[in-house]
Write an enzyme that holds these catalytic residues in place. Structure first.
Site, PDB file in Angstrom:
ATOM      1  N   LYS A 173      81.750  66.008  36.530  1.00  0.00           N
ATOM      2  CA  LYS A 173      83.121  66.144  37.040  1.00  0.00           C
ATOM      3  C   LYS A 173      84.038  65.123  36.349  1.00  0.00           C
ATOM      4  CE  LYS A 173      81.730  68.520  40.930  1.00  0.00           C
ATOM      5  NZ  LYS A 173      81.405  69.822  40.370  1.00  0.00           N
TER       6      LYS A 173
ATOM      7  N   ASN B 293      61.561  50.558  47.279  1.00  0.00           N
ATOM      8  CA  ASN B 293      61.344  51.577  46.246  1.00  0.00           C
ATOM      9  C   ASN B 293      59.929  52.119  46.323  1.00  0.00           C
ATOM     10  OD1 ASN B 293      62.427  53.032  44.014  1.00  0.00           O
ATOM     11  ND2 ASN B 293      61.095  51.848  42.653  1.00  0.00           N
TER      12      ASN B 293
ATOM     13  N   THR C 209      76.144  58.595  31.255  1.00  0.00           N
ATOM     14  CA  THR C 209      75.374  58.951  32.437  1.00  0.00           C
ATOM     15  C   THR C 209      73.924  59.206  32.026  1.00  0.00           C
ATOM     16  OG1 THR C 209      75.393  60.349  34.405  1.00  0.00           O
ATOM     17  CG2 THR C 209      76.081  61.415  32.367  1.00  0.00           C
TER      18      THR C 209
ATOM     19  N   LYS D 160      71.998  55.274  30.232  1.00  0.00           N
ATOM     20  CA  LYS D 160      72.657  54.026  30.654  1.00  0.00           C
ATOM     21  C   LYS D 160      71.947  52.772  30.129  1.00  0.00           C
ATOM     22  CE  LYS D 160      74.957  55.635  34.820  1.00  0.00           C
ATOM     23  NZ  LYS D 160      75.088  55.559  36.274  1.00  0.00           N
TER      24      LYS D 160
ATOM     25  N   LYS E 287      58.993  47.685  40.740  1.00  0.00           N
ATOM     26  CA  LYS E 287      60.361  47.806  40.207  1.00  0.00           C
ATOM     27  C   LYS E 287      61.374  47.163  41.152  1.00  0.00           C
ATOM     28  CE  LYS E 287      61.643  51.782  38.286  1.00  0.00           C
ATOM     29  NZ  LYS E 287      61.642  53.273  38.135  1.00  0.00           N
TER      30      LYS E 287
ATOM     31  N   ALA F 196      65.219  51.788  42.888  1.00  0.00           N
ATOM     32  CA  ALA F 196      65.303  50.617  42.013  1.00  0.00           C
ATOM     33  C   ALA F 196      65.545  51.056  40.572  1.00  0.00           C
ATOM     34  CB  ALA F 196      64.020  49.790  42.123  1.00  0.00           C
ATOM     35  N   GLY F 197      66.190  52.214  40.418  1.00  0.00           N
ATOM     36  CA  GLY F 197      66.533  52.706  39.083  1.00  0.00           C
ATOM     37  C   GLY F 197      67.895  52.172  38.663  1.00  0.00           C
ATOM     38  N   GLY F 198      68.472  52.807  37.645  1.00  0.00           N
ATOM     39  CA  GLY F 198      69.746  52.344  37.092  1.00  0.00           C
ATOM     40  C   GLY F 198      70.853  52.263  38.140  1.00  0.00           C
TER      41      GLY F 198
HETATM   42  P1  NDP Z   1      66.706  56.623  37.874  1.00  0.00           P
HETATM   43  O1  NDP Z   1      65.935  57.745  37.268  1.00  0.00           O
HETATM   44  O2  NDP Z   1      66.988  55.413  37.083  1.00  0.00           O
HETATM   45  O3  NDP Z   1      65.932  56.126  39.238  1.00  0.00           O
HETATM   46  C1  NDP Z   1      65.445  57.056  40.154  1.00  0.00           C
HETATM   47  C2  NDP Z   1      65.020  56.340  41.431  1.00  0.00           C
HETATM   48  O4  NDP Z   1      64.676  57.336  42.411  1.00  0.00           O
HETATM   49  C3  NDP Z   1      63.799  55.439  41.282  1.00  0.00           C
HETATM   50  O5  NDP Z   1      63.939  54.335  42.141  1.00  0.00           O
HETATM   51  C4  NDP Z   1      62.664  56.372  41.755  1.00  0.00           C
HETATM   52  O6  NDP Z   1      61.529  55.676  42.262  1.00  0.00           O
HETATM   53  C5  NDP Z   1      63.347  57.084  42.876  1.00  0.00           C
HETATM   54  N1  NDP Z   1      62.764  58.389  43.229  1.00  0.00           N
HETATM   55  C6  NDP Z   1      62.818  59.529  42.505  1.00  0.00           C
HETATM   56  N2  NDP Z   1      62.203  60.535  43.173  1.00  0.00           N
HETATM   57  C7  NDP Z   1      61.749  60.002  44.339  1.00  0.00           C
HETATM   58  C8  NDP Z   1      61.047  60.535  45.472  1.00  0.00           C
HETATM   59  N3  NDP Z   1      60.680  61.824  45.518  1.00  0.00           N
HETATM   60  N4  NDP Z   1      60.761  59.699  46.499  1.00  0.00           N
HETATM   61  C9  NDP Z   1      61.142  58.409  46.457  1.00  0.00           C
HETATM   62  N5  NDP Z   1      61.817  57.837  45.426  1.00  0.00           N
HETATM   63  C10 NDP Z   1      62.112  58.637  44.378  1.00  0.00           C
HETATM   64  O7  NDP Z   1      68.046  57.304  38.407  1.00  0.00           O
HETATM   65  P2  NDP Z   1      69.435  56.562  38.696  1.00  0.00           P
HETATM   66  O8  NDP Z   1      69.120  55.288  39.384  1.00  0.00           O
HETATM   67  O9  NDP Z   1      70.268  56.520  37.465  1.00  0.00           O
HETATM   68  O10 NDP Z   1      70.170  57.577  39.697  1.00  0.00           O
HETATM   69  C11 NDP Z   1      69.744  57.735  41.039  1.00  0.00           C
HETATM   70  C12 NDP Z   1      70.651  58.727  41.743  1.00  0.00           C
HETATM   71  O11 NDP Z   1      71.949  58.176  41.943  1.00  0.00           O
HETATM   72  C13 NDP Z   1      70.829  60.019  40.941  1.00  0.00           C
HETATM   73  O12 NDP Z   1      70.669  61.090  41.844  1.00  0.00           O
HETATM   74  C14 NDP Z   1      72.254  59.943  40.439  1.00  0.00           C
HETATM   75  O13 NDP Z   1      72.837  61.231  40.339  1.00  0.00           O
HETATM   76  C15 NDP Z   1      72.932  59.133  41.549  1.00  0.00           C
HETATM   77  N6  NDP Z   1      74.124  58.397  41.067  1.00  0.00           N
HETATM   78  C16 NDP Z   1      75.334  58.686  41.632  1.00  0.00           C
HETATM   79  C17 NDP Z   1      76.481  58.019  41.221  1.00  0.00           C
HETATM   80  C18 NDP Z   1      77.794  58.346  41.859  1.00  0.00           C
HETATM   81  O14 NDP Z   1      78.819  57.952  41.300  1.00  0.00           O
HETATM   82  N7  NDP Z   1      77.819  59.015  42.991  1.00  0.00           N
HETATM   83  C19 NDP Z   1      76.438  56.992  40.159  1.00  0.00           C
HETATM   84  C20 NDP Z   1      75.106  56.736  39.649  1.00  0.00           C
HETATM   85  C21 NDP Z   1      74.010  57.443  40.083  1.00  0.00           C
HETATM   86  P3  NDP Z   1      60.363  55.147  41.262  1.00  0.00           P
HETATM   87  O15 NDP Z   1      60.886  53.870  40.677  1.00  0.00           O
HETATM   88  O16 NDP Z   1      59.204  54.943  42.159  1.00  0.00           O
HETATM   89  O17 NDP Z   1      60.178  56.224  40.250  1.00  0.00           O
END
Ligand code: NDP
Length: 272
Positions: A15, A149, A61, A65, A154, A126-128
């Site tokens: 968007k 997490n 995005t 990142k 992580k 604990a991702g980006g």
């Molecule tokens: P990453 O891929 O860097 O991290 C994903 C995270 O989700 C990790 O902590 C992972 O855990 C966890 N995860 C994934 N699947 C599961 C599950 N089934 N159960 C539990 N934990 C899970 O992604 P990002 O951090 O970049 O993005 C995360 C979300 O935030 C995305 O959906 C993104 O669209 C949203 N976002 C929204 C923004 C906004 O402006 N509204 C801005 C930035 C992001 P593990 O470490 O164990 O794999």
């Protein structure tokens, strides 16, 4: 004309072009902002092409990142802490990297009247995205910030980046018996419709649940919280507009108004 992009893969759902076109109209700025699907091994080439073509900045995005972070010539303090960059500012061929995700999240919470100071906050993931908002959350002086997490290591690595703030890292199961005022979902679990392994017991004690994910339907996390009686459930659309406003201000030195753009996006999301 000054050129801006949002780079990602996938990108069709973005968007950001709409949001930035609205900001440009509103502030009478002449610029072009478009989205670009970047091959998984093509990020650096895409940035170089933008620089060569009058590029002044870009949003980044998933999944680029962290790669953007390594490509920058200079980084803001908050980007250094986050280890990720969502905004590139291009000046004289050099790239300055920053992250506005934390600003977007905090402004959206505050504009929804969610007070953060003195509150107990649980951040899931604990991702980006989680890393990008830690500093901004801590600046609001919560009484406690816990990061949980699926992969505990992580979360521990993220917590270690803030030694002065005694941030606690937990696995989901350890959060079960704890009480939080605000629970923020920064995992991508909702994108696949997966239910988060967060205990109902923990969730139902919160007064606010926030999901960074958004969509036409209520996200699985917010549905779970609402079903348990949490009264204040908020999705991440406002954060999206807020982080975009942060980028726009860095590029153009003008703060755009966000509420009207958020209403337009919300209406569009409901009808499509
Ligand atoms: P990453 O891929 O860097 O991290 C994903 C995270 O989700 C990790 O902590 C992972 O855990 C966890 N995860 C994934 N699947 C599961 C599950 N089934 N159960 C539990 N934990 C899970 O992604 P990002 O951090 O970049 O993005 C995360 C979300 O935030 C995305 O959906 C993104 O669209 C949203 N976002 C929204 C923004 C906004 O402006 N509204 C801005 C930035 C992001 P593990 O470490 O164990 O794999």
């Amino acid at each position: 004309m000054d050129q801006y992009r949002v780079f990602g893969n996938p990108i069709a759902q973005s968007k950001s072009p709409f949001i930035h076109q609205q900001f440009a109209l509103q502030t009478q700025q002449t610029l072009n902002y478009s989205s670009e699907l970047v091959a998984l091994d093509g990020f650096e080439a895409a940035v170089n092409k933008l620089i060569a073509n009058n590029g002044r900045g870009a949003n980044v995005t998933a999944p680029f990142k962290e790669q953007a972070f390594t490509l920058c010539d200079h980084l803001s303090k908050r980007a250094q802490l986050a280890g990720a960059v969502n905004t590139l500012i291009i000046e004289n061929g050099l790239i300055y990297g920053d992250t506005t995700d934390g600003l977007g999240l905090v402004n959206d919470l505050l504009s929804n009247n969610v007070q953060l100071e003195g509150r107990r906050i649980l951040l899931l993931g604990a991702g980006g995205a989680a890393k990008g908002v830690m500093q901004a959350l801590l600046e609001q002086l919560p009484s406690q910030l816990v990061i949980a997490n699926r992969t505990l290591l992580k979360a521990e690595r993220v917590a270690e980046l803030y030694p002065k703030h005694s941030v606690k890292a937990l696995s989901f199961s350890h959060a079960e018996n704890m009480t939080f005022d605000i629970i923020i979902n920064a995992t991508s679990a909702g994108l696949s419709g997966a239910k988060l392994p967060i205990a109902d017991l923990c969730l139902k004690k919160a007064t606010t649940c926030y999901d960074m994910v958004y969509g036409k339907e209520q996200t699985p996390f917010l549905k779970q919280a609402a079903t348990l009686g949490v009264t204040n459930v908020i999705d991440g659309l406002g954060m999206l507009v807020g982080q975009a406003a942060g980028s726009f201000e860095l590029w153009r030195n003008i703060k755009p108004e966000t509420a009207g753009v958020l209403s337009l996006l919300r209406a569009e999301l409901r009808t499509n």
